[in-house]
Motif scaffolding. Structure first.
Motif, PDB file in Angstrom:
ATOM      1  N   SER A 250      14.804  11.581  -4.037  1.00  0.00           N
ATOM      2  CA  SER A 250      14.322  10.199  -4.074  1.00  0.00           C
ATOM      3  C   SER A 250      13.247   9.977  -3.025  1.00  0.00           C
ATOM      4  N   GLU A 251      12.550   8.855  -3.147  1.00  0.00           N
ATOM      5  CA  GLU A 251      11.487   8.532  -2.196  1.00  0.00           C
ATOM      6  C   GLU A 251      12.040   8.415  -0.774  1.00  0.00           C
ATOM      7  N   ALA A 252      13.217   7.812  -0.634  1.00  0.00           N
ATOM      8  CA  ALA A 252      13.813   7.658   0.697  1.00  0.00           C
ATOM      9  C   ALA A 252      14.201   9.011   1.281  1.00  0.00           C
ATOM     10  N   GLU A 253      14.740   9.895   0.443  1.00  0.00           N
ATOM     11  CA  GLU A 253      15.165  11.216   0.915  1.00  0.00           C
ATOM     12  C   GLU A 253      13.988  12.081   1.323  1.00  0.00           C
TER      13      GLU A 253
ATOM     14  N   THR B 111       5.230  17.404  -5.939  1.00  0.00           N
ATOM     15  CA  THR B 111       5.472  17.212  -7.367  1.00  0.00           C
ATOM     16  C   THR B 111       6.684  18.005  -7.850  1.00  0.00           C
ATOM     17  N   ALA B 112       7.086  19.039  -7.096  1.00  0.00           N
ATOM     18  CA  ALA B 112       8.252  19.834  -7.474  1.00  0.00           C
ATOM     19  C   ALA B 112       9.523  19.323  -6.814  1.00  0.00           C
ATOM     20  N   LEU B 113       9.395  18.283  -5.998  1.00  0.00           N
ATOM     21  CA  LEU B 113      10.539  17.760  -5.259  1.00  0.00           C
ATOM     22  C   LEU B 113      10.846  16.296  -5.573  1.00  0.00           C
ATOM     23  N   LYS B 114       9.801  15.486  -5.566  1.00  0.00           N
ATOM     24  CA  LYS B 114       9.968  14.031  -5.637  1.00  0.00           C
ATOM     25  C   LYS B 114      10.183  13.550  -7.063  1.00  0.00           C
ATOM     26  N   ALA B 115      11.176  12.656  -7.232  1.00  0.00           N
ATOM     27  CA  ALA B 115      11.521  12.179  -8.581  1.00  0.00           C
ATOM     28  C   ALA B 115      11.761  10.682  -8.603  1.00  0.00           C
ATOM     29  N   GLY B 116      10.784   9.933  -8.123  1.00  0.00           N
ATOM     30  CA  GLY B 116      10.861   8.481  -8.211  1.00  0.00           C
ATOM     31  C   GLY B 116      11.766   7.861  -7.171  1.00  0.00           C
ATOM     32  N   GLU B 117      11.981   6.587  -7.315  1.00  0.00           N
ATOM     33  CA  GLU B 117      12.710   5.804  -6.320  1.00  0.00           C
ATOM     34  C   GLU B 117      14.150   6.272  -6.139  1.00  0.00           C
ATOM     35  N   ASP B 118      14.806   6.652  -7.241  1.00  0.00           N
ATOM     36  CA  ASP B 118      16.220   7.030  -7.145  1.00  0.00           C
ATOM     37  C   ASP B 118      16.490   8.508  -7.410  1.00  0.00           C
ATOM     38  N   GLY B 119      15.454   9.299  -7.630  1.00  0.00           N
ATOM     39  CA  GLY B 119      15.638  10.729  -7.844  1.00  0.00           C
ATOM     40  C   GLY B 119      16.035  11.123  -9.252  1.00  0.00           C
ATOM     41  N   LEU B 120      16.051  10.168 -10.172  1.00  0.00           N
ATOM     42  CA  LEU B 120      16.538  10.435 -11.529  1.00  0.00           C
ATOM     43  C   LEU B 120      15.439  10.413 -12.591  1.00  0.00           C
TER      44      LEU B 120
ATOM     45  N   VAL C 297      23.788  11.212 -13.250  1.00  0.00           N
ATOM     46  CA  VAL C 297      23.197  12.047 -14.294  1.00  0.00           C
ATOM     47  C   VAL C 297      24.092  12.100 -15.526  1.00  0.00           C
ATOM     48  N   THR C 298      25.397  12.239 -15.329  1.00  0.00           N
ATOM     49  CA  THR C 298      26.294  12.281 -16.496  1.00  0.00           C
ATOM     50  C   THR C 298      26.230  10.985 -17.295  1.00  0.00           C
ATOM     51  N   ASP C 299      25.970   9.876 -16.621  1.00  0.00           N
ATOM     52  CA  ASP C 299      25.870   8.577 -17.309  1.00  0.00           C
ATOM     53  C   ASP C 299      24.638   8.489 -18.210  1.00  0.00           C
ATOM     54  N   LEU C 300      23.697   9.396 -18.051  1.00  0.00           N
ATOM     55  CA  LEU C 300      22.469   9.354 -18.856  1.00  0.00           C
ATOM     56  C   LEU C 300      22.654   9.956 -20.248  1.00  0.00           C
ATOM     57  N   PHE C 301      23.755  10.642 -20.477  1.00  0.00           N
ATOM     58  CA  PHE C 301      23.989  11.257 -21.781  1.00  0.00           C
ATOM     59  C   PHE C 301      24.604  10.246 -22.740  1.00  0.00           C
ATOM     60  N   GLY C 302      23.960  10.100 -23.908  1.00  0.00           N
ATOM     61  CA  GLY C 302      24.429   9.137 -24.898  1.00  0.00           C
ATOM     62  C   GLY C 302      25.415   9.739 -25.879  1.00  0.00           C
ATOM     63  N   GLU C 303      25.544   9.085 -27.046  1.00  0.00           N
ATOM     64  CA  GLU C 303      26.566   9.456 -28.020  1.00  0.00           C
ATOM     65  C   GLU C 303      26.290  10.796 -28.710  1.00  0.00           C
TER      66      GLU C 303
END
Length: 298
Positions: free
Chosen positions: A206-209, A223-232, A264-270
């Motif tokens: 994340s940006e904070a990390e 670009t190989a490390l940073k993934a937006g505000e929450d890392g997701l 991350v597990t919450d991102l998987f749908g039906e």
């Protein structure tokens, strides 16, 4: 550096001791190890052999070259960037500045995929490694799964060049390829489907990390490390894209940050079942995998 470094005659032991002290004074916690790794690289020998050759008299050009290597390390440049190589899965990989350095914990991801392919007895598995970087994951999978067809994808020209060099170094060009693609966009555009496995160690910091990273890590490509505000950010993009290329009951394997398992597990749908979290050797959550099963959709 002190004048001692300019002495025309020094043996391995003397130079290692001075280097260890110098690096420690610069705040390098692994000062002795780093000094030895760099010396072994300079002399093209195994690190353990340094101990039996402590009295080896170094030439003036060797001392000068080593001095420059130590100066770079003191400036917090990672050892792998200085030696331009890194071991991963018992294989040697070339790495260069601008390309992410393979991490030991990522070996857990590779081992999990290998074990899955063998347990499921998947014949000629087709695998895509997303964000391949140096090609460490892709090359390792192709090396240890001798019937696999592996494609490594990345958007970075530097990474693509290094990954191809590592593919050729390990003589895997017949079963591997490296493709420029923003995640899985090229496969979707070409309407390529029926892939057995999508694997990825995407950016997840994340940006904070980012602010709290070690100086050495900050030398690696953001670009190989940073993934937006929450890392997701990349998980949100990659999981829906994987649905468009995986075969029915194909599987995705993702490396995650140690606090990201639930998010991350919450991102998987039906369309996904068997969502699993596995720990690394340090007992931290490290891998999320899931089975793509669109027929299970309500």
């Amino acid at each position: 550096m002190s004048r001692d470094w300019r002495r025309s005659k020094m043996n391995i032991k003397e130079l290692l001791n001075r280097s260890d002290q110098f690096l420690a004074e610069k705040g390098i916690e692994s000062s002795r190890l780093d000094a030895e790794v760099l010396m072994a690289d300079l002399l093209d020998m195994e690190r353990i052999n340094l101990y039996v050759k402590y009295d080896y008299p170094l030439k003036s050009n060797e001392i000068d070259t080593y001095r420059e290597m130590i100066k770079k390390r003191a400036q917090r440049l990672p050892v792998a960037y200085i030696t331009e190589k890194k071991e991963f899965m018992s294989l040697e990989f070339m790495v260069k500045e601008g390309v992410l350095i393979p991490r030991p914990e990522t070996e857990n991801l590779v081992e999990t995929v290998i074990e899955y392919c063998r347990e499921q007895e998947i014949e000629n598995p087709q695998i895509i490694d997303v964000g391949t970087g140096s090609g460490a994951i892709a090359v390792s999978l192709a090396h240890y799964l001798d019937d696999a067809k592996v494609v490594g994808v990345d958007l970075s020209p530097e990474a693509i060049k290094v990954a191809r060099q590592n593919m050729e170094k390990h003589e895997l060009s017949e079963r591997m390829s490296i493709l420029k693609s923003d995640l899985l966009s090229e496969f979707i555009k070409r309407e390529i489907k029926g892939i057995d496995i999508v694997v990825s160690n995407p950016p997840y910091i994340s940006e904070a990390e980012m602010e709290d990273l070690a100086p050495e890590v900050k030398k690696e490509p953001k670009t190989a490390l940073k993934a937006g505000e929450d890392g997701l950010e990349y998980y949100r993009r990659l999981i829906p894209e994987a649905e468009k290329v995986l075969k029915n009951e194909g599987r995705i394997f993702l490396e995650i940050g140690y606090q990201q398992a639930e998010a991350v597990t919450d991102l998987f749908g039906e369309k996904w079942t068997e969502v699993e979290v596995e720990k690394d050797y340090s007992k931290n959550d490290r891998i999320v995998s899931a089975l793509f099963k669109p027929d299970a959709e309500a």
